[in-house]
Design a protein around this motif. Sequence first.
Motif, short mmCIF file in Angstrom:
data_model
loop_
_atom_site.label_atom_id
_atom_site.label_comp_id
_atom_site.label_asym_id
_atom_site.label_seq_id
_atom_site.Cartn_x
_atom_site.Cartn_y
_atom_site.Cartn_z
N TYR A 14 -5.27 7.75 5.10
CA TYR A 14 -4.79 8.72 4.28
C TYR A 14 -4.38 7.83 2.83
CZ TYR A 14 -4.39 11.16 8.81
OH TYR A 14 -4.63 11.66 9.93
N GLY A 15 -3.33 8.24 2.53
CA GLY A 15 -3.06 7.51 1.03
C GLY A 15 -3.49 8.15 -0.09
N MET A 16 -3.01 7.86 -1.18
CA MET A 16 -3.14 8.75 -2.63
C MET A 16 -4.83 8.57 -2.95
SD MET A 16 -0.49 10.20 -2.72
CE MET A 16 -0.11 9.70 -1.07
N VAL A 34 2.19 11.29 7.36
CA VAL A 34 3.22 11.15 6.68
C VAL A 34 3.76 9.85 6.60
CG1 VAL A 34 5.67 11.99 6.45
CG2 VAL A 34 3.94 13.48 7.18
N ALA A 35 3.77 9.09 7.64
CA ALA A 35 4.09 7.55 7.68
C ALA A 35 3.06 6.82 6.67
CB ALA A 35 4.09 7.03 8.81
N ALA A 36 1.89 7.13 6.82
CA ALA A 36 0.77 6.36 5.94
C ALA A 36 1.01 6.79 4.50
CB ALA A 36 -0.51 6.71 6.55
N ASP A 37 1.11 7.91 4.23
CA ASP A 37 1.26 8.47 2.77
C ASP A 37 2.55 7.99 1.94
OD1 ASP A 37 -1.16 9.53 2.64
OD2 ASP A 37 -0.38 11.68 3.33
N GLY A 38 3.63 7.96 2.85
CA GLY A 38 4.90 7.39 2.53
C GLY A 38 4.99 6.02 2.21
#
Length: 297
Positions: free
Chosen positions: A73-75, A203-207
């Motif tokens: 994930y990630g931006m 969610v955890a990875a993106d946060g």
Amino acid sequence: MHTVEIPTPDGPLHALRSGPAASDGGPVVLAAHGITASAMSFAAVARALPPDWSLLAVDLRGRGRSNTLPGPYGMDRHAGDLASAAEHVGRPVVLTGQSMGAYAALRAATRFPGLFTRLVLIDGGLPLPVPAGADPDAVLEATLGPAILRLRMTFPTQEAYVDVFRNHPALAASWSDDLDAYVRYDATGDPGAIRSRVDPAAVAADGRDLIVNAATFGDDLRGLRLPADLLYAPRGMFGQEPGILPQPLVEHWTRQSTLRAELIADCNHYTILTAPAAAARIAEVLTGREVPLHSSR
């Protein structure tokens, strides 16, 4: 809203479209939602657009009907998916994002500027200060821990799941049919084990990406070449002042970039998308019908 499937190498990215089909040739807004949200976040904004405009709201991977698309994930990954969505439309589009979606939209606008005509950030996109030496996992737990816990919970009925949101301090006083539909879209599972569609790992990875790589969003803002606006809320995630983007932070980044900014009155981090007056103002800015923004410079 109509279902659209956007091809990616990992499978289809799900999206919802309102307004005319993109093939009709009219203007299109491409929208990215927040970290635990879905494409349904933009229903009120879609309704406020002129009838010849389309809004294509994606379910980012790990959320909504895109929840089976794999990581990482990630931006950077979300920006690539937004680029795929714009390419699917087949012509440059207006790009917007709210909360985490604003960071993904900012990254996409910086990496793929030829795909977009302008950028509108909604209560997000500015690098949030992280204390020097802070443990990213501790910061993540403090900020997103309760949300991740909810994503791992199950509920006996869909109504019980809706009640969690109906009683939220940021939503209770502004409950609407749009919010009700948004929550029901997110609910999945069999009776007795209703849960969110959102993948807690996403969610955890993106946060963590937003925390660890906060400085890179400053680089993105300084490198913007598209017309760009920021619309932000005076109240935060629990419906109380201050908002998640403090005024000094907004003023700093309007000085450091070409970004214009406007405070949208009488809303919080969530109702900036769902309150009728706020949604109408967002639609004005997206379509360029607005009077000039009152810059925070």
